[in-house]
Design a protein around this motif. Structure first.
Motif, PDB file in Angstrom:
ATOM      1  N   MET B   1       0.847  -1.202   0.000  1.00 53.99           N
ATOM      2  CA  MET B   1       0.000   0.000   0.000  1.00 53.99           C
ATOM      3  C   MET B   1       0.884   1.254   0.000  1.00 53.99           C
ATOM      4  SD  MET B   1      -3.420   0.366   0.416  1.00 53.99           S
ATOM      5  CE  MET B   1      -4.422   1.844   0.221  1.00 53.99           C
ATOM      6  N   TYR B   3       0.907   4.822   0.962  1.00 47.32           N
ATOM      7  CA  TYR B   3       0.063   5.659   1.815  1.00 47.32           C
ATOM      8  C   TYR B   3       0.379   7.122   1.550  1.00 47.32           C
ATOM      9  CZ  TYR B   3      -2.048   7.683   5.944  1.00 47.32           C
ATOM     10  OH  TYR B   3      -2.804   8.454   6.790  1.00 47.32           O
ATOM     11  N   ASP B   5      -1.653   9.814   2.571  1.00 48.93           N
ATOM     12  CA  ASP B   5      -2.639  10.618   3.308  1.00 48.93           C
ATOM     13  C   ASP B   5      -2.059  11.086   4.648  1.00 48.93           C
ATOM     14  OD1 ASP B   5      -5.022  11.946   3.659  1.00 48.93           O
ATOM     15  OD2 ASP B   5      -6.094  10.193   4.430  1.00 48.93           O
ATOM     16  N   SER B   8      -3.940  13.445   6.965  1.00 50.64           N
ATOM     17  CA  SER B   8      -4.910  12.875   7.918  1.00 50.64           C
ATOM     18  C   SER B   8      -4.175  12.329   9.140  1.00 50.64           C
ATOM     19  CB  SER B   8      -5.712  11.735   7.274  1.00 50.64           C
ATOM     20  OG  SER B   8      -6.643  12.244   6.363  1.00 50.64           O
ATOM     21  N   THR B   9      -3.211  11.466   8.901  1.00 50.00           N
ATOM     22  CA  THR B   9      -2.391  10.970  10.012  1.00 50.00           C
ATOM     23  C   THR B   9      -1.090  10.438   9.439  1.00 50.00           C
ATOM     24  OG1 THR B   9      -2.410   9.635  12.037  1.00 50.00           O
ATOM     25  CG2 THR B   9      -3.371   8.596  10.099  1.00 50.00           C
ATOM     26  N   PRO B  11       2.216   8.114   9.695  1.00 49.37           N
ATOM     27  CA  PRO B  11       2.589   6.905  10.446  1.00 49.37           C
ATOM     28  C   PRO B  11       3.584   7.232  11.566  1.00 49.37           C
ATOM     29  CG  PRO B  11       2.621   6.496   8.080  1.00 49.37           C
ATOM     30  CD  PRO B  11       2.438   7.979   8.251  1.00 49.37           C
ATOM     31  N   LEU B  12       3.559   6.421  12.599  1.00 53.89           N
ATOM     32  CA  LEU B  12       4.402   6.640  13.788  1.00 53.89           C
ATOM     33  C   LEU B  12       5.883   6.614  13.409  1.00 53.89           C
ATOM     34  CD1 LEU B  12       4.000   6.981  16.866  1.00 53.89           C
ATOM     35  CD2 LEU B  12       4.111   4.494  17.077  1.00 53.89           C
ATOM     36  N   LYS B  17       8.161   5.202  18.187  1.00 56.31           N
ATOM     37  CA  LYS B  17       7.663   3.882  18.566  1.00 56.31           C
ATOM     38  C   LYS B  17       8.566   3.264  19.640  1.00 56.31           C
ATOM     39  CE  LYS B  17       6.109  -0.512  16.813  1.00 56.31           C
ATOM     40  NZ  LYS B  17       5.996  -1.416  15.671  1.00 56.31           N
ATOM     41  N   HIS B 202      -0.212  13.286  16.004  1.00 51.44           N
ATOM     42  CA  HIS B 202      -0.241  12.236  14.975  1.00 51.44           C
ATOM     43  C   HIS B 202      -0.097  12.818  13.571  1.00 51.44           C
ATOM     44  CE1 HIS B 202      -4.469  12.447  13.389  1.00 51.44           C
ATOM     45  NE2 HIS B 202      -4.622  13.122  14.498  1.00 51.44           N
ATOM     46  N   ALA B 208      -1.435   8.758  18.082  1.00 50.26           N
ATOM     47  CA  ALA B 208      -2.755   9.336  18.347  1.00 50.26           C
ATOM     48  C   ALA B 208      -2.863   9.575  19.851  1.00 50.26           C
ATOM     49  CB  ALA B 208      -3.842   8.372  17.891  1.00 50.26           C
ATOM     50  N   GLY B 209      -3.757  10.475  20.240  1.00 49.92           N
ATOM     51  CA  GLY B 209      -4.024  10.670  21.661  1.00 49.92           C
ATOM     52  C   GLY B 209      -3.244  11.808  22.306  1.00 49.92           C
ATOM     53  N   ALA B 319      -3.499   5.177  -1.094  1.00 48.76           N
ATOM     54  CA  ALA B 319      -4.407   5.776  -0.109  1.00 48.76           C
ATOM     55  C   ALA B 319      -4.301   7.293  -0.212  1.00 48.76           C
ATOM     56  CB  ALA B 319      -4.032   5.322   1.292  1.00 48.76           C
TER      57      ALA B 319
END
Lengths: 466, 466
Positions: B1, B3, B5, B8-9, B11-12, B17, B202, B208-209, B319
């Motif tokens: 995939m 990605y 986008d 929107s968010t 990746p970590l 991580k 994010h 997130a969070g 995406a």
């Protein structure tokens, strides 16, 4: 480190940690998007919601994930108050609710006042075990009561609240009931009859950053926050899918394991309740001994500085918390102990996380008596100033400017100098005295005559009865 | 995939991580507690706050961690409005702000109305690149303006906003400025002059969070939520220390890596901007080509159904997101594209996460022209019903009941049947037509005469000019 503060936060369940890690890799996408990574995040989120709903016995579409238990409480209370604005603004609470509930009620009252309206808050009392007085609670419900709030079990003393009876009273009065189940979800089933239920994942072994707001179909609810499409428009902001999945896995694991592990923890708590009473003089073990959470016990040690007790236990490798005023930034003792009318000085709450080794509890029990004795020896020095104020009420202890536990220690020494039936008056400006001097009388059998305000602090009159 | 986008968010970040995992083990304690595990969590939280403050060039005690960017925006706006209640309730915003800002403004207006007060909201316009009209914004500031809000850069089209000029205008007017820096923090420095800054972890490669609410000393701020001691009383609820530490590590990493990586991504975006124009007919690439975020580009493809385009790209392993009405649950096109007055149909936003391989971008560019052509071939069938309504304005296209992109496709076909200078009238009840028919005229050189409401939908009159 022996960690005995699960009621503040339970360490992450191993199954939850594994789920967290894999969802960080697979569930990081935006669940509102239609592409592969978004759909996968949405599926994981939906599955987590179904797990939680199944454990709680609710419908998945009644469950919203918040970002904390505190947020769940705030949104739950304010949402029902907004939804029932036409009915009234009266709110009924138990006196020993969590501070997030009390602060939300205060905020409701302050905002109503700003708008020129009045929002009466009724806080109903508890008995000496911390259990809600159901008939007082039921009588407080009125035709303009918008909401009633009760915790499922107390976070400081562990006493389980009579939710079924409260729910029946609310149903009879046509008032929706919010149950703050932060301390019991994953440990005890919540009795039916609530309209809104709130909880916090890090109390059951999930990660920080996830709370639950469950609103039953048919409950009038208007979000207190600006519009946002996430979480059925109840909780704004990007969903934290990895943490939510971990929370659901922890809840599933906790509820399948709970019967056995909670019985074991409850046995350890019984052991602490009994042994502390046997081995520590002048101690008050509080909370209901039977109808309680499996993992929490609280006791208070007379003549001990709570701050020093926490520090000594920390040095010895034990993490516990305390409701003593000496350990709080506000200088007031725990409102829970105050509402129960029990001693707050030298207070310790032990709350055992799952998997606590029996040997750690035994090491704690072996250590405690000597530690309390040493602290009492250090603190029990004569008051700096002798009694300087004349009074009609017998001998006077001037403890003005001295902090808990000194006023009670000085009282305990002076009472031995007077005849049975004679009085000792303690002058104190420490807020904890208002609670601890009557509680000390209750424990020791002396008579608490009265407290009266003075220019500085209060005078507490005690009569020797043994 | 592949990605694409990141807006929107993101990746970590790998460093985040690793920090997340180690802090799950070491920083899970309650940072409000004094024992070892609590102190360790507090130290990690303090260190994270210092990292963030150092990247943003603020004081650590000005930085609060929220649970999302949305929460930061809501608390920031409502907190300053409450703090400046006596000044007034007027709010000035850019027209292309994030929906969280617009919804918070709507909520402020609705609540003021409930209280019987008025809270005027002024939304000032942008040019065709999406850049704020600074003089219109400056003229909107009044003596009763409580707050002005502007994004640092647009989340859909990437255009960087003139924050320094806006800040100067706010300073001159004595109005505090909130900058929503969700899309730029970790990528571009934020110009000085703001009173409140909000962001979302994010979006920069944190988890997130976690959001940021930075309130400069001296800004009048009253929390919109019930009292809670956490996060300097600005953000209620148990601090999510592991996620906050991971967010700070990601921000530190992003800001040290950003110069090189963002230059690389910006080159890939330039390539997309140029190649899409060369290889896809009837396409409008929007947003400022130079003064923009390094990783975002948006373009719209005439005569294409946005939903179908997203689905085809997903099937091909890409995406992306879209501002087309066809892909939204609300049936209205993106308010950003609408405020810019550009085409919304067949809209695609590509936003590249860090580390995007050049080959993925090239694969996307190789695939896109054929994919758009196929979709156009499928959708470009004759309208089911021939023009059935007589009209003074030339030929009539009856597209009532038909959704974007059909009305524009039918218009494009019918215009070829009339003489130069003659008119075609499109009857349409699809909201996207109000934006897309004028945008189509702008792109093709035909004259947009007028739109007039009809009993059902509107009539759009277009005159052939080539």
């Amino acid at each position: 480190m022996a960690y005995f503060d699960a009621a503040s936060t339970e360490p992450l369940h191993p199954a939850a940690k594994a789920a967290f890690l894999s969802t960080l890799d697979e569930g990081w996408g935006d669940p509102a998007r239609g592409y592969h990574d978004g759909r996968r995040a949405r599926m994981l989120l939906d599955a987590a919601r179904e797990t939680v709903a199944s454990v709680l016995g609710t419908r998945p579409d009644e469950v919203s994930f918040t970002t904390s238990g505190t947020q769940a409480v705030q949104l739950g209370i304010l949402g029902v108050l907004a939804g029932r604005r036409r009915v009234g603004a009266h709110l009924v609470l138990g006196a020993v609710e969590h501070s997030s509930v009390l602060h939300t009620a205060d905020s409701h009252a302050a905002r109503s006042e700003q708008r020129g309206a009045t929002a009466e808050i009724t806080r109903t009392g508890v008995d000496r075990t911390g259990r809600l007085d159901v008939s007082a609670f039921a009588s407080a419900l009125r035709s303009d009561t918008a909401l009633a709030c009760v915790q499922s079990a107390n976070h400081e003393v562990g006493t389980v609240q009579p939710i079924a009876e409260v729910a029946a009273a609310c149903r009879a009065a046509g008032v929706p009931l919010l149950v703050d189940a932060a301390q019991s979800v994953g440990r005890l089933p919540v009795p039916d009859g609530w309209s809104v239920l709130t909880a916090s994942a890090h109390k059951w072994g999930g990660p920080a950053g996830v709370g639950l707001l469950v609103v039953r179909k048919g409950t009038r609810y208007v979000s207190a926050l600006p519009y946002d499409e996430r979480e059925a428009r109840r909780v704004p902001g990007f969903e934290n899918v990895p943490a939510i999945v971990a929370a659901a896995v922890a809840l599933g694991a906790a509820s399948t394991e709970s019967a056995e592990e909670d019985a074991r923890l409850s046995g350890l708590i019984d052991r602490i309740r009994a042994r502390v009473r046997e081995t520590v003089p002048d101690v008050e073990v509080v909370g209901d001994p039977i109808d309680r959470l499996p993992h929490i016990v609280t006791f208070s040690c007379l003549y001990v500085d709570g701050e020093a007790l926490l520090a000594e236990l920390d040095r010895a490798g034990f993490a516990v918390s305390s409701g003593s005023s000496c350990t709080s930034s506000t200088l007031t003792p725990s409102h829970v102990l105050e509402a129960m009318g029990v001693l707050s000085q030298g207070n310790i709450r032990v709350s055992l996380p799952r998997g606590t080794p029996e040997a750690e509890v035994d090491r704690f029990l072996a250590l405690l008596p000597g530690l309390v004795a040493r602290l009492r020896a250090v603190v029990a020095q004569p008051a700096a100033a002798p009694a300087a104020v004349a009074a009609e009420e017998g001998a006077v202890v001037d403890a003005l400017g001295r902090r808990c536990p000194i006023p009670v220690i000085e009282l305990a020494k002076r009472i031995l100098d007077v005849e049975e039936g004679a009085a000792v008056t303690v002058l104190s400006d420490d807020e904890a005295s208002a609670l601890d001097i009557p509680a000390w009388c209750e424990m020791t059998g002396h008579e608490f005559v009265r407290a009266e305000p003075r220019e500085r602090g209060s005078a507490y009159v005690v009569r020797r009865r043994s």
